[in-house]
Enzyme design. Structure first.
Site, PDB file in Angstrom:
ATOM      1  N   GLY A  38       0.821  -1.201   0.000  1.00  0.00           N
ATOM      2  CA  GLY A  38       0.000   0.000   0.000  1.00  0.00           C
ATOM      3  C   GLY A  38       0.859   1.256   0.000  1.00  0.00           C
ATOM      4  N   SER A  39       1.904   1.263   0.805  1.00  0.00           N
ATOM      5  CA  SER A  39       2.772   2.452   0.891  1.00  0.00           C
ATOM      6  C   SER A  39       3.359   2.797  -0.474  1.00  0.00           C
ATOM      7  CB  SER A  39       3.933   2.204   1.861  1.00  0.00           C
ATOM      8  OG  SER A  39       3.465   1.846   3.130  1.00  0.00           O
TER       9      SER A  39
ATOM     10  N   TYR B 284      -3.649   7.587   8.000  1.00  0.00           N
ATOM     11  CA  TYR B 284      -2.492   6.722   7.792  1.00  0.00           C
ATOM     12  C   TYR B 284      -2.484   6.270   6.346  1.00  0.00           C
ATOM     13  CZ  TYR B 284       0.985   3.119   8.115  1.00  0.00           C
ATOM     14  OH  TYR B 284       2.123   2.369   7.896  1.00  0.00           O
TER      15      TYR B 284
ATOM     16  N   ASP C  56      -7.631   6.479  -0.962  1.00  0.00           N
ATOM     17  CA  ASP C  56      -6.832   5.390  -0.402  1.00  0.00           C
ATOM     18  C   ASP C  56      -7.807   4.309   0.061  1.00  0.00           C
ATOM     19  OD1 ASP C  56      -5.410   3.628   1.166  1.00  0.00           O
ATOM     20  OD2 ASP C  56      -4.239   5.168   2.197  1.00  0.00           O
ATOM     21  N   GLU C  57      -7.874   3.234  -0.735  1.00  0.00           N
ATOM     22  CA  GLU C  57      -8.792   2.126  -0.434  1.00  0.00           C
ATOM     23  C   GLU C  57      -8.012   0.906   0.057  1.00  0.00           C
ATOM     24  OE1 GLU C  57     -12.160   1.909  -0.667  1.00  0.00           O
ATOM     25  OE2 GLU C  57     -12.675   3.808  -1.642  1.00  0.00           O
ATOM     26  N   VAL C  58      -6.808   1.158   0.578  1.00  0.00           N
ATOM     27  CA  VAL C  58      -5.953   0.031   0.974  1.00  0.00           C
ATOM     28  C   VAL C  58      -6.644  -0.831   2.033  1.00  0.00           C
ATOM     29  CG1 VAL C  58      -3.755  -0.592   2.083  1.00  0.00           C
ATOM     30  CG2 VAL C  58      -3.798   1.169   0.306  1.00  0.00           C
TER      31      VAL C  58
ATOM     32  N   THR D  89      11.248  -2.969  -9.637  1.00  0.00           N
ATOM     33  CA  THR D  89      11.565  -4.342 -10.032  1.00  0.00           C
ATOM     34  C   THR D  89      10.349  -5.266  -9.992  1.00  0.00           C
ATOM     35  OG1 THR D  89      13.811  -4.068  -9.233  1.00  0.00           O
ATOM     36  CG2 THR D  89      13.017  -6.340  -9.451  1.00  0.00           C
TER      37      THR D  89
HETATM   38  C1  LIG Z   1      -5.283   3.159   4.612  1.00  0.00           C
HETATM   39  C2  LIG Z   1      -3.916   2.601   4.439  1.00  0.00           C
HETATM   40  N1  LIG Z   1      -3.128   3.092   3.470  1.00  0.00           N
HETATM   41  C3  LIG Z   1      -1.893   2.616   3.260  1.00  0.00           C
HETATM   42  C4  LIG Z   1      -1.379   1.614   4.054  1.00  0.00           C
HETATM   43  C5  LIG Z   1       0.018   1.111   3.810  1.00  0.00           C
HETATM   44  O1  LIG Z   1      -0.020  -0.162   3.284  1.00  0.00           O
HETATM   45  P1  LIG Z   1       1.232  -1.147   3.457  1.00  0.00           P
HETATM   46  O2  LIG Z   1       1.361  -1.465   4.902  1.00  0.00           O
HETATM   47  O3  LIG Z   1       0.864  -2.335   2.606  1.00  0.00           O
HETATM   48  O4  LIG Z   1       2.419  -0.436   2.924  1.00  0.00           O
HETATM   49  C6  LIG Z   1      -2.162   1.075   5.078  1.00  0.00           C
HETATM   50  C7  LIG Z   1      -1.632   0.008   5.946  1.00  0.00           C
HETATM   51  O5  LIG Z   1      -2.115  -0.292   6.997  1.00  0.00           O
HETATM   52  C8  LIG Z   1      -3.465   1.584   5.278  1.00  0.00           C
HETATM   53  O6  LIG Z   1      -4.257   1.115   6.246  1.00  0.00           O
END
Ligand SMILES: Cc1ncc(COP(=O)(O)O)c(C=O)c1O
Length: 432
Positions: free
Chosen positions: A98-99, A131, A232-234, A295
């Protein structure tokens, strides 16, 4: 050589197997996975057909650089996503976390404006608390002092506004979206590339869902001022809130969507950067390339995990199941309010936040040094329940939230068990 674990003074149970909503350690202890780990295991553990799809792809071709080759799983994953996305969101780019995908989304927004000849647009407005990840730009965009404090000199300053918080600030400009609109105007729209937000706010505000009007107002201002809306739909995406994407609850369509976690249900590290036709076609017709090579982008094996996960969700109607389980889930979670430290229970679908407070009448939080969320989560683990703790979301660094988000296959009996084990953890940690 010892493993460099995140917590260096703690020992962890060694997990050896998973099945459905359950994990098992090497001593045979069973854990009910009430949060899918970090809200990842959406389809449950031990789904053989997903594991086999990953293995089959690794045997066929595990890696071929995304800068040199196209591959079948990536094309199929784009098709599977296309079926559940609004028509304007036409392109997807695959990464691992996600980051990373958040970083890529900000670069894409910046590149888009530059290629349109608006090179002054680079700022991204985000919210506090929030976050968006732990790499440096994702952390710069995150409103979490607790995570940021020691890295201050490495972070970039971006404009940030208070997030909508129904529990603590149910009225006013932070709740109705005006704060975002004003900040864009204050910064000068000619300098603002994007607004970044989780439509339903995951861990940093404990599954907080604003009103529809909030996003209607913000999306309208973004359109009027030429600011891209990055969703951000992570955490809240991929069906977790009872819709494929949490923005769907608000009738708005973002320009860029970032997914991770449940996209592969935990069967491989996979994230996606999904962008509108307008954004990507502008770059295609301009420089012709997104300046962001990695990569592991477009990797066949991780994409195969995504394809198999999406097909599993669709075949078993699991997103619909999440929507239909919502009321049973929250009716049962309401029982947690019997404990005086439970200030609020909220959320959508199968995503819930339980906010803990020292005084329910005044909503006074526990002092952070008491580490209440972490201690309750540890007591729950001892009881054989996995919950995700989130600490320090308030301005002064206090704040204790427990996140729940079981696999979409969870039974009502298992929900009862989650509630019972969590209630016991609250009692043993904080008294009755
Ligand atoms: C809303 C949100 N965005 C981004 C991230 C970052 O994802 P990752 O931990 O896979 O890098 C998270 C992780 O908890 C998250 O909850």
């Amino acid at each position: 050589m010892p493993v460099f674990h995140r917590h260096l003074t703690q020992s962890f149970p060694r997990v050896v197997r998973g099945e459905g909503c359950w994990l098992f350690d090497d001593a045979g202890k069973a854990y009910l996975d009430g949060s899918g780990g970090a809200l990842v295991a959406n389809v449950g553990h031990g789904v053989i057909e997903i594991a086999e799809a990953v293995g089959r792809q690794a045997a066929k071709v595990a890696y071929a650089s995304g800068a040199i080759f196209a591959n079948e799983p990536v094309a199929e994953l784009a098709e599977e996503l296309d079926e559940v996305l609004p028509e304007s969101l036409a392109y997807s780019y695959f990464l691992c976390s996600g980051s990373e995908a958040i970083e890529a989304s900000v670069k894409l927004a910046r590149q888009y404006w530059r290629e349109r000849g608006e090179a002054g647009k680079w700022k991204v407005v985000s919210r506090v608390p929030s976050y968006h990840g732990n790499t440096l730009t994702a952390l710069s965009l995150s409103g979490r002092e607790h995570y940021r404090a020691i890295y201050g000199p490495l972070l970039t300053e971006f404009p940030r506004v208070p997030a909508p918080d129904r529990y603590r600030r149910p009225h006013g400009d932070t709740w109705d979206g005006t704060a975002v609109v004003r900040e864009i105007e204050r910064q000068g729209p000619e300098t603002v590339a994007a607004f970044l937000a989780e439509p339903i706010i995951g861990s940093s505000l404990g599954a907080m869902a604003p009103e529809r009007e909030y996003y209607e107002r913000v999306a309208e201002a973004c359109r009027a001022h030429g600011v891209l809306f990055i969703a951000d739909e992570v955490m809240a995406g991929m069906g977790r809130t009872g819709r494929w994407f949490s923005f769907e609850h608000f009738g708005v369509v973002p320009d860029i969507v970032v997914c991770g976690k449940g996209l592969s249900g935990g069967y491989a590290p996979l994230s996606a950067l999904i962008a509108s036709r307008e954004v990507v076609d502008t770059i295609r017709d301009g420089s012709g390339a997104f300046v962001h090579a990695q990569t592991w982008s477009h990797m066949p094996v991780t994409a195969a995990a995504g394809v198999a996960t999406l097909r599993y969700l669709k075949r078993h109607g699991l997103v619909g199941r999440v929507a239909s389980m919502e009321s049973e889930f929250f009716d049962r979670l309401e029982k947690l309010r019997a404990h005086p430290a439970v200030g609020d229970v909220r959320g959508r679908g199968l995503l819930a936040g339980v906010e803990l407070v020292a005084d329910r009448a005044t909503k006074r939080p526990f002092a952070r040094r008491e580490r209440v969320a972490e201690r309750v989560a540890a007591a729950a683990l001892a009881n054989g329940l996995v919950v995700w703790s989130n600490a320090g979301h308030l301005e002064n660094g206090d704040g204790d939230i427990l996140m729940l988000g079981p696999p979409f296959t969870v039974s009502t009996g298992e929900i009862d068990e989650i509630v019972a084990r969590l209630a016991r953890a609250l009692d043993t940690t904080l008294g009755t």
